[in-house]
Design a protein around this motif. Sequence first.
Motif, PDB file in Angstrom:
ATOM      1  N   PHE A 191      -6.196 -16.202   8.183  1.00 19.11           N
ATOM      2  CA  PHE A 191      -6.189 -15.051   8.907  1.00 19.11           C
ATOM      3  C   PHE A 191      -4.754 -14.492   7.947  1.00 19.11           C
ATOM      4  O   PHE A 191      -4.874 -13.204   7.695  1.00 19.11           O
ATOM      5  CB  PHE A 191      -5.079 -15.130  10.363  1.00 19.11           C
ATOM      6  N   LEU A 192      -3.537 -15.367   7.939  1.00 19.12           N
ATOM      7  CA  LEU A 192      -2.028 -14.932   7.626  1.00 19.12           C
ATOM      8  C   LEU A 192      -3.143 -14.887   5.618  1.00 19.12           C
ATOM      9  O   LEU A 192      -2.035 -13.141   5.855  1.00 19.12           O
ATOM     10  CB  LEU A 192      -1.679 -16.302   7.003  1.00 19.12           C
ATOM     11  N   ALA A 193      -3.672 -14.470   5.388  1.00 19.33           N
ATOM     12  CA  ALA A 193      -4.569 -14.410   3.560  1.00 19.33           C
ATOM     13  C   ALA A 193      -4.776 -13.226   4.276  1.00 19.33           C
ATOM     14  O   ALA A 193      -4.667 -11.962   2.761  1.00 19.33           O
ATOM     15  CB  ALA A 193      -4.846 -15.493   3.368  1.00 19.33           C
ATOM     16  N   SER A 194      -5.598 -12.583   4.685  1.00 16.96           N
ATOM     17  CA  SER A 194      -6.315 -11.209   5.194  1.00 16.96           C
ATOM     18  C   SER A 194      -5.288  -9.587   5.426  1.00 16.96           C
ATOM     19  O   SER A 194      -5.591  -8.664   4.865  1.00 16.96           O
ATOM     20  CB  SER A 194      -6.872 -11.471   6.329  1.00 16.96           C
ATOM     21  N   ARG A 195      -3.689 -10.579   5.880  1.00 17.07           N
ATOM     22  CA  ARG A 195      -3.244  -9.506   6.114  1.00 17.07           C
ATOM     23  C   ARG A 195      -1.916  -9.793   5.537  1.00 17.07           C
ATOM     24  O   ARG A 195      -0.140 -10.273   5.452  1.00 17.07           O
ATOM     25  CB  ARG A 195      -2.009  -9.614   7.429  1.00 17.07           C
ATOM     26  N   PRO A 196      -1.651  -9.764   4.182  1.00 13.22           N
ATOM     27  CA  PRO A 196      -0.713  -9.887   3.099  1.00 13.22           C
ATOM     28  C   PRO A 196       1.075  -8.946   3.496  1.00 13.22           C
ATOM     29  O   PRO A 196       0.846  -7.883   3.986  1.00 13.22           O
ATOM     30  CB  PRO A 196      -1.693  -9.606   1.931  1.00 13.22           C
ATOM     31  N   ARG A 197       1.645  -9.766   2.592  1.00 14.32           N
ATOM     32  CA  ARG A 197       3.453  -8.988   2.683  1.00 14.32           C
ATOM     33  C   ARG A 197       2.830  -7.637   2.170  1.00 14.32           C
ATOM     34  O   ARG A 197       3.859  -6.521   2.174  1.00 14.32           O
ATOM     35  CB  ARG A 197       4.059  -9.876   2.200  1.00 14.32           C
ATOM     36  N   GLU A 198       2.227  -7.849   1.253  1.00 13.19           N
ATOM     37  CA  GLU A 198       2.135  -5.698   0.442  1.00 13.19           C
ATOM     38  C   GLU A 198       1.464  -5.144   1.250  1.00 13.19           C
ATOM     39  O   GLU A 198       1.932  -4.149   1.269  1.00 13.19           O
ATOM     40  CB  GLU A 198       1.310  -5.884  -0.554  1.00 13.19           C
ATOM     41  N   TRP A 199       0.879  -5.364   2.190  1.00 19.72           N
ATOM     42  CA  TRP A 199       0.638  -4.260   3.069  1.00 19.72           C
ATOM     43  C   TRP A 199       1.810  -3.670   3.874  1.00 19.72           C
ATOM     44  O   TRP A 199       2.336  -2.471   3.886  1.00 19.72           O
ATOM     45  CB  TRP A 199      -0.254  -4.902   4.182  1.00 19.72           C
ATOM     46  N   GLU A 200       3.127  -4.820   4.541  1.00 18.54           N
ATOM     47  CA  GLU A 200       4.394  -3.991   4.675  1.00 18.54           C
ATOM     48  C   GLU A 200       4.759  -3.651   3.930  1.00 18.54           C
ATOM     49  O   GLU A 200       5.166  -2.233   4.231  1.00 18.54           O
ATOM     50  CB  GLU A 200       4.640  -5.218   5.281  1.00 18.54           C
ATOM     51  N   GLN A 201       5.163  -3.947   3.088  1.00 19.81           N
ATOM     52  CA  GLN A 201       6.204  -3.482   1.135  1.00 19.81           C
ATOM     53  C   GLN A 201       5.736  -1.188   1.225  1.00 19.81           C
ATOM     54  O   GLN A 201       6.340  -0.839   1.131  1.00 19.81           O
ATOM     55  CB  GLN A 201       6.197  -4.315   0.273  1.00 19.81           C
ATOM     56  N   ASP A 202       4.261  -1.455   1.141  1.00 16.28           N
ATOM     57  CA  ASP A 202       3.250  -0.283   0.249  1.00 16.28           C
ATOM     58  C   ASP A 202       3.652   0.614   1.640  1.00 16.28           C
ATOM     59  O   ASP A 202       4.123   1.957   1.628  1.00 16.28           O
ATOM     60  CB  ASP A 202       2.562  -1.035   0.118  1.00 16.28           C
ATOM     61  N   ALA A 203       4.191  -0.010   2.992  1.00 23.68           N
ATOM     62  CA  ALA A 203       3.451   1.303   4.030  1.00 23.68           C
ATOM     63  C   ALA A 203       4.861   2.277   4.439  1.00 23.68           C
ATOM     64  O   ALA A 203       5.531   2.813   4.615  1.00 23.68           O
ATOM     65  CB  ALA A 203       3.187   0.351   5.489  1.00 23.68           C
ATOM     66  N   ILE A 204       5.672   0.763   4.575  1.00 23.81           N
ATOM     67  CA  ILE A 204       7.207   0.486   4.000  1.00 23.81           C
ATOM     68  C   ILE A 204       7.792   1.843   3.596  1.00 23.81           C
ATOM     69  O   ILE A 204       8.878   2.632   3.274  1.00 23.81           O
ATOM     70  CB  ILE A 204       8.020  -0.781   3.999  1.00 23.81           C
ATOM     71  N   LYS A 205       7.392   1.393   1.508  1.00 19.40           N
ATOM     72  CA  LYS A 205       8.018   2.300   0.735  1.00 19.40           C
ATOM     73  C   LYS A 205       7.818   4.004   1.826  1.00 19.40           C
ATOM     74  O   LYS A 205       8.353   4.889   1.121  1.00 19.40           O
ATOM     75  CB  LYS A 205       7.317   2.099  -0.196  1.00 19.40           C
ATOM     76  N   LEU A 206       6.181   4.223   1.976  1.00 21.83           N
ATOM     77  CA  LEU A 206       5.604   5.274   2.587  1.00 21.83           C
ATOM     78  C   LEU A 206       6.974   5.918   3.803  1.00 21.83           C
ATOM     79  O   LEU A 206       7.205   7.241   3.334  1.00 21.83           O
ATOM     80  CB  LEU A 206       4.206   5.529   2.729  1.00 21.83           C
ATOM     81  N   VAL A 207       6.867   5.372   4.799  1.00 27.35           N
ATOM     82  CA  VAL A 207       7.821   5.653   5.939  1.00 27.35           C
ATOM     83  C   VAL A 207       9.225   6.213   5.090  1.00 27.35           C
ATOM     84  O   VAL A 207      10.048   6.891   5.387  1.00 27.35           O
ATOM     85  CB  VAL A 207       8.549   4.580   6.586  1.00 27.35           C
ATOM     86  N   CYS A 208      10.042   5.194   4.067  1.00 30.80           N
ATOM     87  CA  CYS A 208      11.505   5.626   4.104  1.00 30.80           C
ATOM     88  C   CYS A 208      11.242   6.386   3.033  1.00 30.80           C
ATOM     89  O   CYS A 208      12.395   7.437   2.819  1.00 30.80           O
ATOM     90  CB  CYS A 208      11.911   4.535   2.622  1.00 30.80           C
ATOM     91  N   ARG A 209       9.985   7.357   2.091  1.00 31.37           N
ATOM     92  CA  ARG A 209       9.996   8.370   1.431  1.00 31.37           C
ATOM     93  C   ARG A 209       9.889   9.716   1.781  1.00 31.37           C
ATOM     94  O   ARG A 209      10.661  10.735   1.935  1.00 31.37           O
ATOM     95  CB  ARG A 209       9.236   8.454   0.266  1.00 31.37           C
TER      96      ARG A 209
END
Length: 421
Positions: free
Chosen positions: A179-197
């Motif tokens: 399960f952990l591999a199915s929701r990697p850290r990159e998902w959060e990082q990419d989303a947070i980049k969008l939010v910050c922008r």
Amino acid sequence: MEIQRGHYGLCDESIFEQVIDAGRLVVMAGIVDSHVHVNEPGRTDWEGFETATKAAAAGGITTIVDMPLNCSPVTTSVQALETKLACMPGKCHVDVAFWGGVVPGNQHELVPMVKAGVVGFKCFLIHSGLDEFPNVSEADLHLAMTQMKGTNSVLLFHAELDSCGCTDVTGDVTKYETFLASRPREWEQDAIKLVCRLCLQYKVRCHIVHLSSGDAVPIIRQAQSEGAPLTVETCNHYLTLYAEEVPTGATEYKCAPPVREKSNQDVLWEAIGSGVIQTIVSDHSPCPPEMKNPETGNFMTAWGGISSLQFGLSLFWTGAKEKGFSLRQVQRLLCENTAALCHLDGSKGSIAVGKDADFVIWDPEATIMIETGMIQHRHKLTPYLNRPFYGVVHKTIVRGRIVYEANQPIPSASGQPILLQ
């Protein structure tokens, strides 16, 4: 007045003054948990106002803020908010405020919902788990944030983006690492980049809910340093649990974003200490036990959500005590900052003349063993069963009324809905 030890007089226009001798216990402002899924109406068999607010009271929480899902109807319109309010009378043991939701096509509901009293809005950047609360696109966010400019409302983000197509990870579905591999850290990082922008572009208040990835901390810190009106929360499960300890088939540990490794947990604690993360909440997201697949232990199909509302103070204090945090910091993270996020700091979150007489009286040196029989949540499945934690609540007081007292029957419901004016 800040955290005090000793006795404290309480008064309310509707009751006589009373004096409680707290001895050497801590008297702290009542906790404001700004991330709670009550699920009523529509899914009251998952949780409900009666059971959720009893649990809150038993945990020293005097105000909860209800999420716009997993109730039915979801709170994405004024009409849905009115439906929710209609089912509340006589059920609430603590005060309850409300988040609205942002979904594709409801941007014209946002200002009316602000006027109706919601404290802000939540959206998902990935499927929420419920088809009736779909995730938004970047185009939807431009529409929503255009509407929100000038309202001083806040937009909350479930910050995961399926940017690398990892949902088809194969492996043993009873193993947590699958399960952990199915929701990697990159998902959060990419989303947070969008939010910050977008936050920097529109200067609309934004808030990242349940941050789990320490890798996103530098991205957040940079945006905050550039003037983004951006705040962040994390949850007790990310600060208490870690991936290496999750047993095979123990789906009560499943949530999204997922609980990650111990090394990642250490980064989150550092981010709290440095002020990058400002609030600690429960993200209490219960469901009927059968939805957790207890017979098969299948992490991939189990409902994602952890039940912990009643024990947030104990969970956080146990870790904070070990890390050397002060009681003053605890009040700031659990009470003051959560109240400020929701525009409730005029009446909640600290002890001061003119504010609601909301208090928790608790013993930071005593320990509690979490057992099924003490749990006030509707369902008792939680990863914290049979584990000891520091911090025992003795009394919870809402607007001068005792709503919880250890070893005493819970009084009748006296909590109130809170609608911003």
